[in-house]
Design a protein around this motif. Sequence first.
Motif, mmCIF file in Angstrom:
data_model
loop_
_atom_site.group_PDB
_atom_site.id
_atom_site.type_symbol
_atom_site.label_atom_id
_atom_site.label_comp_id
_atom_site.label_asym_id
_atom_site.label_seq_id
_atom_site.Cartn_x
_atom_site.Cartn_y
_atom_site.Cartn_z
ATOM 1 N N UNK A 1 0.845 -1.133 0.024
ATOM 2 C CA UNK A 1 0.032 -0.148 -0.034
ATOM 3 C C UNK A 1 0.795 1.325 -0.020
ATOM 4 N N UNK A 2 1.058 1.739 -1.242
ATOM 5 C CA UNK A 2 2.353 2.838 -1.337
ATOM 6 C C UNK A 2 1.336 4.380 -1.235
ATOM 7 N N UNK A 3 2.392 5.187 -0.921
ATOM 8 C CA UNK A 3 1.793 6.662 -0.748
ATOM 9 C C UNK A 3 1.413 7.162 -2.257
ATOM 10 N N UNK A 4 1.988 6.357 -3.117
ATOM 11 C CA UNK A 4 1.480 6.672 -4.531
ATOM 12 C C UNK A 4 0.400 5.571 -4.754
ATOM 13 N N UNK A 5 -0.878 5.980 -4.915
ATOM 14 C CA UNK A 5 -1.924 5.020 -5.038
ATOM 15 C C UNK A 5 -1.631 4.174 -6.182
ATOM 16 N N UNK A 6 -1.198 4.639 -7.384
ATOM 17 C CA UNK A 6 -0.987 3.646 -8.449
ATOM 18 C C UNK A 6 0.031 2.488 -8.404
ATOM 19 N N UNK A 7 0.859 2.732 -7.206
ATOM 20 C CA UNK A 7 1.554 1.591 -7.143
ATOM 21 C C UNK A 7 1.132 0.735 -5.868
ATOM 22 N N UNK A 8 -0.349 0.662 -5.565
ATOM 23 C CA UNK A 8 -0.837 -0.290 -4.792
ATOM 24 C C UNK A 8 -0.818 -1.559 -5.420
#
Length: 165
Positions: free
Chosen positions: A111-118
Motif C-alpha cells: 500500500x504505497x503513498x503513490x496510489x498507482x503503485x498499490x
Amino acid sequence: MRKIILLLLLVQFISCKEEPRKGESAACAGGAVPALALGINRETNILTSNYWVIEFYVAQGENFEPKKVNRGKWYKFNKDGTFQSGHWEVPGCSGTWRLDYSTQYPMFIVDSYNDAEDWAWHMQGVTEDNSEMSLVGAQGYSNYADLVKAINLLTPPTKKQFGDE
C-alpha cells in the motif's frame, strides 16, 4: 449552532490534503493503511532481507509496454510493516505492507503513498537460499496476473550492474 459546527468540521475535513513525506515527490501524496508489525514467520523473514528488485516483469494484456519499465524497481521491506521503494538509483514512494494467508499462496499487499503503485503479489516460489522469488499479481489489483522474477540484493540496483545503461 450544531449545524454550523458540523459544517465547519466537514469543510475542514474536505480541505485537508495529504502532503508528500519528506524527500518524496508529489506523486507520493496518497494514502496508505497504518503500518502493523508483522511478527516472526517465514515470509516476513524472506521479504525483510535486504532489497527485493524486479529483474523481469511480464504483464498481461494491453498494459504490457508501460509495465516493462518496472525492471529495476526495488523494495526495502521493514518488519514494522513499512517499506521504501525506488527505481534504479532514484528513491520512490514509501508506504505500508502486510501479509495475507487466505489464498493458496502467501500474498503480500503493498500500500504505497503513490496510489498507482498499490499492488498485491502471491509468493509462488522462493529459491532455497532466498535469493530469488517468483510473484503473480493478485486479483483485485492493477497488477492482476502479471508475473515477476525478483532478486534479493544487498543494495538498491544500478542500471550499470544490470547492463541497462
